[in-house]
Motif scaffolding. Structure first.
Motif, mmCIF file in Angstrom:
data_model
loop_
_atom_site.group_PDB
_atom_site.id
_atom_site.type_symbol
_atom_site.label_atom_id
_atom_site.label_comp_id
_atom_site.label_asym_id
_atom_site.label_seq_id
_atom_site.Cartn_x
_atom_site.Cartn_y
_atom_site.Cartn_z
ATOM 1 N N VAL A 39 0.845 -1.194 0.000
ATOM 2 C CA VAL A 39 0.000 0.000 0.000
ATOM 3 C C VAL A 39 0.875 1.236 0.000
ATOM 4 O O VAL A 39 1.863 1.321 0.754
ATOM 5 C CB VAL A 39 -0.924 0.007 1.233
ATOM 6 C CG1 VAL A 39 -1.632 1.356 1.379
ATOM 7 C CG2 VAL A 39 -1.949 -1.112 1.146
ATOM 8 N N GLY A 40 0.529 2.192 -0.839
ATOM 9 C CA GLY A 40 1.184 3.494 -0.837
ATOM 10 C C GLY A 40 0.181 4.580 -0.496
ATOM 11 O O GLY A 40 -0.953 4.552 -0.987
ATOM 12 N N GLY A 50 -4.221 10.506 -1.109
ATOM 13 C CA GLY A 50 -4.665 9.365 -1.886
ATOM 14 C C GLY A 50 -3.985 8.079 -1.475
ATOM 15 O O GLY A 50 -3.000 8.082 -0.741
ATOM 16 N N VAL A 51 -4.537 6.970 -1.961
ATOM 17 C CA VAL A 51 -4.037 5.636 -1.646
ATOM 18 C C VAL A 51 -3.897 4.840 -2.937
ATOM 19 O O VAL A 51 -4.771 4.897 -3.803
ATOM 20 C CB VAL A 51 -5.000 4.893 -0.685
ATOM 21 C CG1 VAL A 51 -4.499 3.476 -0.403
ATOM 22 C CG2 VAL A 51 -5.172 5.668 0.617
ATOM 23 N N VAL A 52 -2.781 4.116 -3.068
ATOM 24 C CA VAL A 52 -2.583 3.221 -4.200
ATOM 25 C C VAL A 52 -2.169 1.846 -3.657
ATOM 26 O O VAL A 52 -1.580 1.750 -2.577
ATOM 27 C CB VAL A 52 -1.518 3.749 -5.186
ATOM 28 C CG1 VAL A 52 -2.017 4.988 -5.893
ATOM 29 C CG2 VAL A 52 -0.195 4.038 -4.473
ATOM 30 N N THR A 53 -2.490 0.803 -4.395
ATOM 31 C CA THR A 53 -2.147 -0.545 -3.958
ATOM 32 C C THR A 53 -1.451 -1.307 -5.081
ATOM 33 O O THR A 53 -1.657 -1.036 -6.268
ATOM 34 C CB THR A 53 -3.393 -1.339 -3.519
ATOM 35 O OG1 THR A 53 -4.298 -1.452 -4.620
ATOM 36 C CG2 THR A 53 -4.085 -0.656 -2.350
ATOM 37 N N GLY A 54 -0.619 -2.250 -4.682
ATOM 38 C CA GLY A 54 0.079 -3.106 -5.631
ATOM 39 C C GLY A 54 0.357 -4.441 -4.971
ATOM 40 O O GLY A 54 -0.247 -4.785 -3.960
ATOM 41 N N LYS A 55 1.299 -5.179 -5.527
ATOM 42 C CA LYS A 55 1.639 -6.469 -4.942
ATOM 43 C C LYS A 55 3.077 -6.816 -5.279
ATOM 44 O O LYS A 55 3.664 -6.298 -6.240
ATOM 45 C CB LYS A 55 0.690 -7.561 -5.444
ATOM 46 C CG LYS A 55 0.687 -7.744 -6.953
ATOM 47 C CD LYS A 55 -0.369 -8.752 -7.378
ATOM 48 C CE LYS A 55 -0.379 -8.908 -8.900
ATOM 49 N NZ LYS A 55 -1.404 -9.877 -9.341
ATOM 50 N N SER A 74 1.201 5.925 -10.211
ATOM 51 C CA SER A 74 0.249 6.724 -9.445
ATOM 52 C C SER A 74 0.204 8.164 -9.948
ATOM 53 O O SER A 74 1.167 8.644 -10.538
ATOM 54 C CB SER A 74 0.640 6.717 -7.963
ATOM 55 O OG SER A 74 1.708 7.624 -7.732
ATOM 56 N N PRO A 75 -0.890 8.863 -9.683
ATOM 57 C CA PRO A 75 -0.955 10.275 -10.072
ATOM 58 C C PRO A 75 -0.134 11.181 -9.158
ATOM 59 O O PRO A 75 -0.070 12.384 -9.387
ATOM 60 C CB PRO A 75 -2.457 10.595 -9.947
ATOM 61 C CG PRO A 75 -2.960 9.633 -8.938
ATOM 62 C CD PRO A 75 -2.155 8.375 -9.121
ATOM 63 N N VAL A 187 -3.479 1.357 6.875
ATOM 64 C CA VAL A 187 -4.250 0.999 5.686
ATOM 65 C C VAL A 187 -3.891 -0.414 5.221
ATOM 66 O O VAL A 187 -4.767 -1.210 4.868
ATOM 67 C CB VAL A 187 -4.020 2.020 4.558
ATOM 68 C CG1 VAL A 187 -4.711 1.565 3.270
ATOM 69 C CG2 VAL A 187 -4.529 3.394 4.972
ATOM 70 N N ALA A 188 -2.602 -0.740 5.237
ATOM 71 C CA ALA A 188 -2.173 -2.076 4.819
ATOM 72 C C ALA A 188 -2.744 -3.145 5.737
ATOM 73 O O ALA A 188 -3.142 -4.222 5.282
ATOM 74 C CB ALA A 188 -0.641 -2.152 4.794
ATOM 75 N N GLY A 189 -2.829 -2.851 7.040
ATOM 76 C CA GLY A 189 -3.419 -3.797 7.980
ATOM 77 C C GLY A 189 -4.884 -4.040 7.685
ATOM 78 O O GLY A 189 -5.355 -5.189 7.697
ATOM 79 N N GLY A 190 -5.622 -2.972 7.423
ATOM 80 C CA GLY A 190 -7.028 -3.117 7.081
ATOM 81 C C GLY A 190 -7.225 -3.810 5.752
ATOM 82 O O GLY A 190 -8.155 -4.605 5.584
ATOM 83 N N TYR A 191 -6.354 -3.558 4.807
ATOM 84 C CA TYR A 191 -6.442 -4.163 3.476
ATOM 85 C C TYR A 191 -6.204 -5.669 3.561
ATOM 86 O O TYR A 191 -6.894 -6.465 2.907
ATOM 87 C CB TYR A 191 -5.409 -3.519 2.558
ATOM 88 C CG TYR A 191 -5.487 -3.946 1.116
ATOM 89 C CD1 TYR A 191 -6.322 -3.283 0.218
ATOM 90 C CD2 TYR A 191 -4.703 -4.987 0.641
ATOM 91 C CE1 TYR A 191 -6.385 -3.668 -1.111
ATOM 92 C CE2 TYR A 191 -4.759 -5.378 -0.679
ATOM 93 C CZ TYR A 191 -5.596 -4.711 -1.558
ATOM 94 O OH TYR A 191 -5.659 -5.098 -2.874
#
Length: 200
Positions: A39-40, A50-55, A74-75, A187-191
């Motif tokens: 998570v970024g 903002g929030v961005v996700t990857g793997k 990301s923007p 956020v990463a924990g919730g994701y």
């Protein structure tokens, strides 16, 4: 660094560090195989933009490219003045090459930890239990020693220790960690688990 002259920026109050991206990985079960989410979170000063996700691969070798792609896609990339990482390893023992990341993104990279990592234990684990562990340990060594800085421990690429301290001071609101790293962890924990756990 794009659009920012660090010495000028840090010399006066008028040009404080403002735009940052914090990155952390999502929790995963020890038996998990395959990809792990990252998570970024993009911030302007202490404001979440903002929030961005990857793997990336659990215990793999693609942390550097995965993080770079996450930022580049990301923007928020064009405005980022520093990338803050919640550790140098992601998804178990997928080690980021922070100097290569700095060069690819043309942006300073700062690794943060509350406590000094037990590098002797990490080195032993990498060499004895992790495929490709010797190469991963060399990446950790390449990042440089963990240094005390503004109440936390850091590794850095593309900025001085004084500049790192200024960035941490500017971006810390609650606790010891800068907001981008603290919020990326939450956020990463919730994701990953559906709820944030642990200290952030």
């Amino acid at each position: 660094m794009r659009g920012v002259a660090w010495p000028t920026m840090l010399a006066g109050v008028a040009r404080r560090l403002s735009n940052s991206i914090g990155i952390d990985d999502a929790p995963f079960d020890r038996a998990h195989r395959g990809d792990v989410a990252i998570v970024g979170v993009a911030f302007t000063r202490a404001r979440l933009d903002g929030v961005v996700t990857g793997k990336l691969r659990k215990d793999g070798a693609n942390a550097t490219s995965a993080i770079a792609s996450l930022v580049e896609g990301s923007p928020f990339a064009a405005h980022a003045q520093v990338i803050l990482l919640g550790g140098i390893t992601f998804g178990g023992f997928n080690v980021a090459d922070i100097h290569a990341l700095h060069e690819r993104l043309d942006t300073p990279v700062l690794v943060l930890a509350r406590k000094r990592p037990r590098f002797a234990v990490i080195r032993e684990t990498l060499h004895d239990k992790v495929p490709g562990g010797a190469r991963k340990w060399r990446l950790i060594e390449k990042a440089g020693p963990m240094e005390p800085c503004a109440g936390v421990w850091v590794q850095r690429a593309g900025l001085s220790l004084d500049q790192a301290a200024q960035a941490i001071t500017d971006l810390t609101v609650h606790g010891k960690l800068p907001e981008p790293v603290r919020v990326a962890h939450l956020v990463a924990g919730g994701y990953g688990d559906g709820i944030s756990r642990g200290r952030a």
